[in-house]
Scaffold this active site. Structure first.
Site, PDB file in Angstrom:
ATOM      1  N   GLY A  33       0.859  -1.087   0.056  1.00  0.00           N
ATOM      2  CA  GLY A  33      -0.133  -0.029  -0.039  1.00  0.00           C
ATOM      3  C   GLY A  33       0.702   1.116  -0.077  1.00  0.00           C
ATOM      4  O   GLY A  33       1.980   1.302   0.166  1.00  0.00           O
ATOM      5  N   GLY A  86       0.090  -1.243   6.381  1.00  0.00           N
ATOM      6  CA  GLY A  86      -0.948  -0.232   6.925  1.00  0.00           C
ATOM      7  C   GLY A  86      -2.261  -0.854   6.974  1.00  0.00           C
ATOM      8  O   GLY A  86      -2.422  -1.973   7.136  1.00  0.00           O
ATOM      9  N   GLY A 100      -7.638  -3.461   0.715  1.00  0.00           N
ATOM     10  CA  GLY A 100      -8.087  -2.223  -0.253  1.00  0.00           C
ATOM     11  C   GLY A 100      -7.030  -2.314  -1.627  1.00  0.00           C
ATOM     12  O   GLY A 100      -7.375  -2.231  -2.612  1.00  0.00           O
ATOM     13  N   GLY A 101      -5.940  -2.895  -1.248  1.00  0.00           N
ATOM     14  CA  GLY A 101      -4.989  -3.121  -2.334  1.00  0.00           C
ATOM     15  C   GLY A 101      -5.040  -4.524  -2.935  1.00  0.00           C
ATOM     16  O   GLY A 101      -4.172  -4.977  -3.809  1.00  0.00           O
ATOM     17  N   GLU A 107      -1.117 -10.834   2.855  1.00  0.00           N
ATOM     18  CA  GLU A 107      -0.877 -10.031   4.105  1.00  0.00           C
ATOM     19  C   GLU A 107      -1.138 -10.638   5.463  1.00  0.00           C
ATOM     20  O   GLU A 107      -0.371 -10.790   6.580  1.00  0.00           O
ATOM     21  CB  GLU A 107      -1.729  -8.738   3.994  1.00  0.00           C
ATOM     22  CG  GLU A 107      -1.343  -7.572   2.960  1.00  0.00           C
ATOM     23  CD  GLU A 107      -2.229  -6.471   2.796  1.00  0.00           C
ATOM     24  OE1 GLU A 107      -3.235  -6.820   3.557  1.00  0.00           O
ATOM     25  OE2 GLU A 107      -1.743  -5.706   2.256  1.00  0.00           O
TER      26      GLU A 107
END
Ligand code: 5RP
Length: 224
Positions: A33, A86, A100-101, A107
């Site tokens: 991110g 993030g 969001g990415g 992750e």
């Protein structure tokens, strides 16, 4: 201060957080991110002080390599002392919405292998209740419609993220209108739907520390 300046400030704070703990054999877990990118760019100056990194996305791996930082497979690395990433939303318990990415699965895997998860975020990400940000769910492509119907039963308004293919070759459904009262329970509930790879709730394994960029400076917050 602008949001970009706040992201820069937390990236710098994360460098100070890990710098004293770096050793020649240290492998760092690195997220994905725009905030993490700022951290990666600052990490470049320290590249001779640690061994390398494990990345949660191809994009971050490429950025790390561009700075001369060696990128290792997680299977080679085993565990990592720190995972720095993030968030799209974070609450007082340091439960998060991420993805969001579209990198949520990797992750979550790297975070699971980390001794400490350091979340870096600007103040706009701090919320009382998770869910204003649409919750991403990674699905295997053939299960997309089935999973979407199951999400409707749970009260979400699922929207297929058109044109996005994850690093794992999967698709993303974003859950709109989906406020979450019990993040740990909902994380487990969503993961139990057949065809779901994972979802963007990071509650079972939340962050250990939040570096939050505010107009008054960077706050260092621990789980409530
Ligand atoms: C990517 C993520 C990111 O951590 C999250 O979207 C925050 O990104 P940014 O730092 O650009 O606001 O989960 O999958």
């Amino acid at each position: 201060m602008t949001q970009d300046e706040l992201k820069d400030a937390v990236a710098a704070a994360a460098i100070e957080e890990i710098r004293p703990r770096l050793a020649g054999d240290t492998l760092l877990g690195i997220g994905t991110g725009s905030t993490t990118n700022r951290f990666i760019d600052r990490l470049a100056a320290l590249r001779h002080d640690f061994r390398g990194a494990v990345a949660s996305s191809e994009a971050s791996a490429e950025r790390l390599r561009g700075h001369g930082i060696e990128v290792f497979e997680l299977n080679e690395a085993g565990s990592v002392p720190f995972y720095i990433d993030g968030a799209d939303e974070v609450n007082a318990h340091l439960h998060m919405i991420k993805g969001g990415g579209a990198a949520l699965t990797r992750e979550k895997v790297v975070a699971a292998c980390a001794e400490r998860f350091i979340c870096i975020a600007d103040a706009s990400k701090r919320v009382e209740r998770l869910g204003h940000y649409p919750l991403p769910v990674e699905v295997i492509p053939m299960a997309r419609s089935y999973v979407a119907r199951e999400l409707v039963k749970l009260g979400a308004d699922p929207v297929y993220r058109q044109g996005v293919v994850t690093d794992n070759g999967n698709q993303i459904i974003d859950c709109f209108e989906f406020m979450i009262d019990d993040p740990e329970a909902m994380e487990a509930r969503l993961n139990a739907i057949v065809g779901v790879v994972t979802n963007g709730l990071f509650a079972a394994r939340g962050a250990d520390v939040l570096l939050l960029g505010t107009a008054q400076g960077v706050e260092r917050l621990l789980p409530a």
